[in-house]
Design a protein around this motif. Structure first.
Motif, PDB file in Angstrom:
ATOM      1  N   ALA A 190     -24.750   8.568 103.442  1.00 46.20           N
ATOM      2  CA  ALA A 190     -24.586   9.054 102.073  1.00 46.20           C
ATOM      3  C   ALA A 190     -25.501   8.281 101.127  1.00 46.20           C
ATOM      4  CB  ALA A 190     -23.128   8.926 101.634  1.00 46.20           C
ATOM      5  N   GLY A 191     -25.639   6.960 101.352  1.00 51.35           N
ATOM      6  CA  GLY A 191     -26.547   6.179 100.519  1.00 51.35           C
ATOM      7  C   GLY A 191     -27.975   6.662 100.653  1.00 51.35           C
TER       8      GLY A 191
ATOM      9  N   ALA B 105     -28.850   9.665 101.573  1.00 52.11           N
ATOM     10  CA  ALA B 105     -28.934  11.014 101.022  1.00 52.11           C
ATOM     11  C   ALA B 105     -29.054  10.978  99.509  1.00 52.11           C
ATOM     12  CB  ALA B 105     -27.707  11.825 101.423  1.00 52.11           C
ATOM     13  N   VAL B 106     -28.457   9.971  98.867  1.00 57.84           N
ATOM     14  CA  VAL B 106     -28.439   9.953  97.406  1.00 57.84           C
ATOM     15  C   VAL B 106     -29.619   9.172  96.841  1.00 57.84           C
ATOM     16  CG1 VAL B 106     -27.149   9.098  95.430  1.00 57.84           C
ATOM     17  CG2 VAL B 106     -25.985  10.336  97.211  1.00 57.84           C
ATOM     18  N   PHE B 107     -29.980   8.047  97.494  1.00 57.77           N
ATOM     19  CA  PHE B 107     -30.952   7.147  96.868  1.00 57.77           C
ATOM     20  C   PHE B 107     -32.366   7.288  97.410  1.00 57.77           C
ATOM     21  CE2 PHE B 107     -26.940   4.834  96.145  1.00 57.77           C
ATOM     22  CZ  PHE B 107     -26.990   4.847  94.776  1.00 57.77           C
TER      23      PHE B 107
ATOM     24  N   ALA C 276     -37.171   7.168  88.068  1.00 60.50           N
ATOM     25  CA  ALA C 276     -36.416   7.758  86.963  1.00 60.50           C
ATOM     26  C   ALA C 276     -36.212   6.700  85.878  1.00 60.50           C
ATOM     27  CB  ALA C 276     -35.068   8.253  87.466  1.00 60.50           C
TER      28      ALA C 276
ATOM     29  N   LYS D 133     -31.115   7.023  82.539  1.00 58.77           N
ATOM     30  CA  LYS D 133     -30.600   8.168  83.284  1.00 58.77           C
ATOM     31  C   LYS D 133     -29.863   7.698  84.531  1.00 58.77           C
ATOM     32  CE  LYS D 133     -32.069  12.638  85.063  1.00 58.77           C
ATOM     33  NZ  LYS D 133     -31.719  12.604  86.462  1.00 58.77           N
TER      34      LYS D 133
ATOM     35  N   SER E  44     -25.928   8.312  85.540  1.00 58.34           N
ATOM     36  CA  SER E  44     -25.448   8.929  86.784  1.00 58.34           C
ATOM     37  C   SER E  44     -24.569   7.954  87.570  1.00 58.34           C
ATOM     38  CB  SER E  44     -26.613   9.439  87.630  1.00 58.34           C
ATOM     39  OG  SER E  44     -27.599   8.473  87.754  1.00 58.34           O
ATOM     40  N   LEU E  45     -24.888   6.665  87.469  1.00 58.20           N
ATOM     41  CA  LEU E  45     -24.026   5.669  88.116  1.00 58.20           C
ATOM     42  C   LEU E  45     -22.631   5.696  87.493  1.00 58.20           C
ATOM     43  CD1 LEU E  45     -24.527   3.610  90.363  1.00 58.20           C
ATOM     44  CD2 LEU E  45     -24.743   1.873  88.607  1.00 58.20           C
TER      45      LEU E  45
ATOM     46  N   ALA F 253     -21.239   8.305  86.103  1.00 58.94           N
ATOM     47  CA  ALA F 253     -20.585   9.524  86.579  1.00 58.94           C
ATOM     48  C   ALA F 253     -20.059   9.342  87.994  1.00 58.94           C
ATOM     49  CB  ALA F 253     -21.561  10.695  86.520  1.00 58.94           C
ATOM     50  N   GLY F 254     -20.840   8.623  88.832  1.00 57.60           N
ATOM     51  CA  GLY F 254     -20.380   8.422  90.198  1.00 57.60           C
ATOM     52  C   GLY F 254     -19.215   7.453  90.281  1.00 57.60           C
TER      53      GLY F 254
ATOM     54  N   PRO G   2     -14.929   8.828  89.387  1.00 53.08           N
ATOM     55  CA  PRO G   2     -13.847   9.162  90.332  1.00 53.08           C
ATOM     56  C   PRO G   2     -13.303   7.940  91.061  1.00 53.08           C
ATOM     57  CG  PRO G   2     -15.944   9.907  91.177  1.00 53.08           C
ATOM     58  CD  PRO G   2     -16.175   9.511  89.764  1.00 53.08           C
ATOM     59  N   LEU G   3     -14.196   6.968  91.338  1.00 50.75           N
ATOM     60  CA  LEU G   3     -13.710   5.747  91.998  1.00 50.75           C
ATOM     61  C   LEU G   3     -12.696   5.033  91.124  1.00 50.75           C
ATOM     62  CD1 LEU G   3     -16.711   3.991  93.746  1.00 50.75           C
ATOM     63  CD2 LEU G   3     -14.782   5.167  94.754  1.00 50.75           C
TER      64      LEU G   3
END
Lengths: 103, 169
Positions: free
Chosen positions: B21-22, B24-26, B91, B95, B99-100, B102-103, B106-107
């Motif tokens: 997942a890391g 895939a995202v970064f 980026a 920004k 996004s951090l 936003a991520g 939920p945590l």
């Protein structure tokens, strides 16, 4: 040490967090699609774990996870078509280029 | 003994999931992000095996790793996701910070709930016979089962319709 169900839920929660992070961070539609798949996978994992490790109906939970997988497949199909159309019309899939509504 | 092995295998799958997942995202390269997503999906299949539902693991491999990955691979192929493409430019930090945030939301919201309010859970999952799953799908929940197939059919027809190249235009 959290119990087994909480561990599975933590894995699903991590997938949700990574998915939202990626969805807001990525600048192309394909990257966002990858993040959405991560989140959907986390949802399926949480549902299956909840039904298998609590007193709930296990078969029902497994069926629900299968429904989530089917919906994910349908969503990926539609998104692939949308990405192809957007790429043909705009020449890129960067989200910053898809701003015709602003003009 | 089995308990320890189970925990170890769970930790291994969790590492695969988090690492994938890391990536895939970064990852700055979308093809690497794709590979990370495949690793995550394989790790999730392993978790399904650990919770005594091999059919779900099989379906995870078949639907996610088999079908959805091929679709995303086609999307990569059709949109010039070459190295040094759209995602590789750095980026702006603001920004990334947003996004951090936003991520992490939920945590922050759900992590205390998961950790502080454990549900009364079984220690060991019990395997469900496949016939029971088939009964759920074909007796109690026939309509959703059929609706899923209709949705898939409509999605595929819509996909073909959208991506159809009209010759005389």
């Amino acid at each position: 040490m959290p119990g087994p169900l909480a561990l599975y839920h933590l894995a699903a929660l991590a997938l949700l967090a990574f998915g939202i992070l990626g969805l807001t961070r990525r600048r192309t539609l394909v990257g966002m699609l990858i993040s959405v798949e991560l989140m959907l996978n986390g949802a399926g994992l949480a549902i299956a774990a909840s039904s298998m490790l609590s007193g709930a109906n296990a078969a029902l939970g497994q069926a629900t996870t299968l429904f989530v997988m089917g919906l994910a497949a349908a969503e990926a199909t539609i998104l692939l078509a949308i990405i192809v159309v957007v790429f043909r019309r705009f020449g890129s899939t960067r989200t910053s280029d898809l701003t015709t509504l602003q003009e | 003994m089995m308990e320890i092995i189970t925990r170890l295998v769970f930790g291994l799958y969790l590492l695969v999931i988090l690492g994938g997942a890391g990536l895939a995202v970064f990852s700055a390269n979308l093809v690497r992000a794709f590979v990370g997503m495949v690793a995550t999906l394989l790790g999730a299949a392993g978790l399904y095996l650990l919770m005594q539902s091999p059919f779900l693991a099989f379906m995870q491999l078949l639907i996610y790793v088999g079908a959805i990955c091929v679709l995303i691979f086609f999307a990569l192929m059709l949109t010039n996701a070459y190295q040094g493409g759209d995602e590789s430019a750095p980026a702006p930090l603001s920004k990334f910070a947003r996004s951090l945030l936003a991520g992490l939301a939920p945590l922050v919201l759900l992590l205390p709930t998961v950790l502080l309010h454990p549900v009364a859970a079984k220690e060991k999952p019990e395997a469900t016979p496949l016939a029971e799953l088939g009964k759920v799908l074909l007796e109690e929940y026939t309509v959703p089962f059929e609706l899923i197939s209709i949705i898939l059919l409509i999605a595929m027809a819509g996909g073909v319709f959208l991506a159809w190249e009209r010759r005389n235009r």
